[in-house]
Write an enzyme that holds these catalytic residues in place. Structure first.
Site, PDB file in Angstrom:
ATOM      1  N   ASP A  16     -13.066 -64.858   6.128  1.00 48.00           N
ATOM      2  CA  ASP A  16     -14.129 -64.571   5.146  1.00 48.00           C
ATOM      3  C   ASP A  16     -14.180 -66.066   4.656  1.00 48.00           C
ATOM      4  OD1 ASP A  16     -14.272 -61.881   4.875  1.00 48.00           O
ATOM      5  OD2 ASP A  16     -12.188 -62.041   3.954  1.00 48.00           O
TER       6      ASP A  16
ATOM      7  N   ASP B 183     -15.288 -68.219   1.321  1.00 47.01           N
ATOM      8  CA  ASP B 183     -15.461 -68.239  -0.342  1.00 47.01           C
ATOM      9  C   ASP B 183     -16.082 -69.243  -0.720  1.00 47.01           C
ATOM     10  OD1 ASP B 183     -14.453 -65.448  -0.078  1.00 47.01           O
ATOM     11  OD2 ASP B 183     -12.458 -66.096  -0.402  1.00 47.01           O
TER      12      ASP B 183
ATOM     13  N   ASP C  23      -3.209 -69.785  -6.584  1.00 43.34           N
ATOM     14  CA  ASP C  23      -1.797 -69.384  -6.412  1.00 43.34           C
ATOM     15  C   ASP C  23      -0.973 -70.615  -5.815  1.00 43.34           C
ATOM     16  OD1 ASP C  23      -2.983 -69.126  -4.045  1.00 43.34           O
ATOM     17  OD2 ASP C  23      -2.608 -66.849  -4.182  1.00 43.34           O
TER      18      ASP C  23
END
Length: 440
Positions: free
Chosen positions: A58, A60, A137
């Site tokens: 993907d 983003d 993260d």
């Protein structure tokens, strides 16, 4: 919060990302946001994977445009989420996710609090790129590709960690894991997928906080389990999860059965199932979640079924009852969708039926909608000492045989037919004798 001097900008000549590697639709979103006067960056896993020379799953985008502004720019946009709104820009089957920079800093920290399970909670607010980076993260997931000048922007030392093959949490590991315990599962998944090492501080905290996962909704843990075991690295992931004490939270009954294994079984069956899954994915074949989950929970089902048979249940009913109990316990840890649990039960319930090779039963089993999965599972058991290899080979030959050959294979043997014939004759001569030929 770092100062601007701590930010490192890697120009196009200092990294390997090329626009030819980026989805055309992602480029359209980036350029249109820029043309509308907003900042626009590729961010997260896609930047990390591009630097590794891999094709991202993907793409983003992060921007300083808020969701409503994004929707005005893209007619093919849909806003999702409640607590933190995201924009999904649709291009046929491809969806480009666009997120507004998230906020943080002192104002954000003032609203932090622990819930009763010890998880750290915080509200989502919009902010700047300097704040957004600290809400991510891992350092290697916090790299921003700037479409304006094709540079990579690094606030956390992610480029150095990327080159060193190190997975490091941004901020204090205990704090970040308390914010979201699922990050412990993500740490394992990324480490295995990327071939990276966990930073020592991260390693130390995971076993200490593993039990926090038990407070995560079981539906979310099911989704994470699929990512862990259906990505082509299932065997390594399994071993690493057990090493850090995470697997027992996801599959407590399985972990208990592994603790009492004999001669490498049932762990051997699990390892074989995981290896088969990884091999199929490597060959571009499909892998069904229910088959792998059936392998995970097979030994707990057998243990429960044996207890039921000791109490007098017939085998078929004993396995049905055992399957129901094991699944009802498992969904408290990882919620299994109904269609998945039903498929697992069918695979388990068909196992005793492979013992029947005479008459019409083999043909009826062969026509069962779940036969192929049940047969593959039976072969897996045979390969790992849990079923008769000769019986598994018989079923292989039976499937490949013609109809005429199948009829021959399912006829009683001559010896058996002769025995039945003799018993009938003896019974006619001496009806007072019992079925074994002994005097009554």
């Amino acid at each position: 919060m770092p100062s601007a001097a701590e930010v490192k900008i890697y120009p196009r000549s200092a990294h390997t990302i090329s626009r030819t590697q980026i989805s055309e639709n992602a480029l359209k979103v980036l350029y249109r946001l820029q043309k509308s006067g907003f900042d626009a960056y590729l961010v997260g896993g896609c930047v990390r994977d591009l630097l590794l020379g891999r094709e991202p799953k993907d793409f983003d985008v992060a921007t300083n445009a808020d969701p409503e502004q994004i929707r005005k720019i893209f007619r093919n946009c849909r806003l999702i989420g409640r607590r933190f709104r995201l924009a999904h820009v649709h291009f046929g089957r491809e969806v480009i996710e666009v997120a507004t920079f998230r906020g943080g800093g002192e104002e954000q920290n003032d609203r932090q609090m622990l819930n009763k399970e010890g998880r750290l909670l915080r509200d989502n607010v919009y902010g700047t790129i300097e704040e957004d980076v600290w809400r991510r993260d891992f350092t290697v997931n916090a790299l921003y590709y700037n479409i304006r000048d094709f540079s990579v922007v690094d606030y956390t030392g992610g480029m150095e960690d990327h080159r060193a093959g190190m997975l490091r949490l941004i901020g204090d590991p205990e704090t970040r894991f308390r914010e979201d315990p699922v990050r412990m599962l993500r740490a394992v998944r990324f480490a295995v997928k990327l071939g990276f090492k966990l930073h020592p501080d991260c390693e130390k905290s995971i076993p200490e906080l593993a039990e926090l996962l038990s407070n995560i909704p079981s539906a979310r843990l099911y989704d994470e389990a699929l990512k862990l075991f259906l990505s082509g690295y299932a065997l390594q992931t399994f071993e690493m999860l057990r090493h850090y004490g995470l697997f027992k939270v996801l599959f407590p009954a399985t972990e208990s059965s592994l603790a009492i294994e004999e001669n490498g079984f049932p762990k051997l069956l699990l390892i074989k199932a995981l290896e088969n899954s990884d091999n199929r994915i490597a060959e571009g074949k499909t892998v069904t979640a229910y088959f792998l989950l059936a392998a995970f929970l097979w030994e707990p089902v057998q243990v429960e079924a044996k207890e039921n048979m000791i109490q007098g249940m017939v085998e078929y009913i004993a396995y049905q009852e055992a399957a129901g109990k094991v699944i009802s316990r498992q969904i408290k840890s990882t919620a299994l969708p109904r269609h998945i649990s039903m498929a697992m039960r069918e695979v388990w319930n068909l196992q005793p039926r492979f013992a029947a090779r005479i008459g019409s039963k083999p043909n009826r089993l062969l026509k069962h909608p779940r036969f192929r999965a049940a047969y593959d599972f039976f072969v897996l058991r045979a390969e790992t000492g849990g079923a008769d290899p000769e019986l598994a080979d018989w079923w292989r030959r039976y499937q490949d045989a013609s109809e005429a050959e199948q009829r021959k294979m399912t006829q009683p043997s001559r010896r058996l037919q002769h025995g039945k014939s003799c018993r009938k004759k003896n019974f006619r001569k001496n009806p007072s004798s019992n079925a074994t030929g002994n005097e009554s």
